[in-house]
Design a protein around this motif. Structure first.
Motif, PDB file in Angstrom:
ATOM      1  N   TYR A 123     -14.667  14.056  14.282  1.00  0.00           N
ATOM      2  CA  TYR A 123     -15.436  13.755  13.061  1.00  0.00           C
ATOM      3  C   TYR A 123     -16.478  14.863  12.975  1.00  0.00           C
ATOM      4  O   TYR A 123     -17.595  14.720  13.454  1.00  0.00           O
ATOM      5  N   ASP A 127     -19.420  11.084   9.895  1.00  0.00           N
ATOM      6  CA  ASP A 127     -18.745  10.079  10.712  1.00  0.00           C
ATOM      7  C   ASP A 127     -17.564   9.426  10.012  1.00  0.00           C
ATOM      8  O   ASP A 127     -16.855   8.619  10.613  1.00  0.00           O
ATOM      9  N   GLN A 160     -21.938  16.005  16.511  1.00  0.00           N
ATOM     10  CA  GLN A 160     -20.785  15.222  16.058  1.00  0.00           C
ATOM     11  C   GLN A 160     -19.783  15.051  17.202  1.00  0.00           C
ATOM     12  O   GLN A 160     -19.862  15.711  18.226  1.00  0.00           O
TER      13      GLN A 160
END
Length: 244
Positions: A123, A127, A160
């Protein structure tokens, strides 16, 4: 037969298992897995088309349960330590890079350098927007992973989350498997005894295409081991799929 289960499968049974003999493959395997992993030659079975590890390719099932393609970490994700300074940009206040070069921490990735078909699933910026991407190169001196193009639409942002998969060197727990697409050798750490078990690989892209049909009922079938959508219906009316 009355009372029997009716199975429509897109898979092939794999029965010819043996220990891993190739020294190069044994060295790539984690030490704790070497005594447990078994191999089978899919090309010798006439299976030649494996699909891509990026999606829509061959999968492995043990007694009808899907197995895990070898990955790290085995559960959850790791975080991007940093992103490239090239083509930096911001989206709604989130700063990142449009270039698929990400930094990592630690030394574990040194074992990935010789993996020929390594992929990351991440991701990368938000998200809710994921993508699978093949690894082009790992620079262990800079702790840098370079990903294949096309890069992710939103780019890449530090913090991330992602995981790595399709790596023989990460086949370290029961239920994990890996396929060498060049040789056709399938490596598998079975979660139970192979004797008497049903081990199947998906071959067919789909199971049913129903088109221009009316008043059709499909009842009581077990549909399994397709690489894509089991049933696709186009321009149908009063189509019932019941108890499958």
């Amino acid at each position: 037969a009355r009372g029997a289960a009716v199975i429509l499968t897109g898979g092939r049974l794999v029965t010819r298992w043996g220990p891993v003999r190739d020294k190069t493959a044994l060295l790539r395997l984690p030490e704790n897995a070497r005594a447990h992993v078994r191999q089978a030659n899919l090309r010798a079975m006439g299976i030649e088309e494996f699909g891509s590890a990026g999606g829509g390719g061959l999968e492995l099932f043990f007694n009808q349960e899907p197995m895990q393609l070898a990955r790290w970490p085995n559960h959850g994700f790791v975080r991007i330590a940093g992103v490239s300074s090239e083509k930096q940009h911001k989206i709604h206040g989130g700063a990142g890079s449009r270039v698929g070069k990400i930094y990592y921490r630690g030394h574990r990735l040194e074992r990935w350098v010789n993996e020929p078909d390594l992929w990351l699933h991440g991701y990368w910026f938000w998200d809710w927007s994921d993508q699978r991407q093949k690894v082009v190169r790992i620079d262990t001196s800079r702790h840098l992973i370079e990903l294949s193009k096309p890069y992710h639409h939103y780019g890449y942002r530090a913090g991330q989350w992602y995981y790595a998969y399709n790596a023989l060197c990460e086949l370290d727990s029961p239920g994990e498997w890996y396929l060498n697409r060049d040789s056709g050798i399938l490596y598998f750490w079975p979660p139970g005894p192979l004797s008497g078990a049903e081990v199947e690989v998906s071959v067919a892209p789909a199971l049913m295409l129903i088109q221009d049909c009316s008043y059709l009922t499909i009842r009581g079938l077990t549909l399994q081991a397709a690489r894509g959508t089991a049933i696709t219906a186009k321009n149908c009316r009063l189509l019932n799929i019941i108890g499958c």
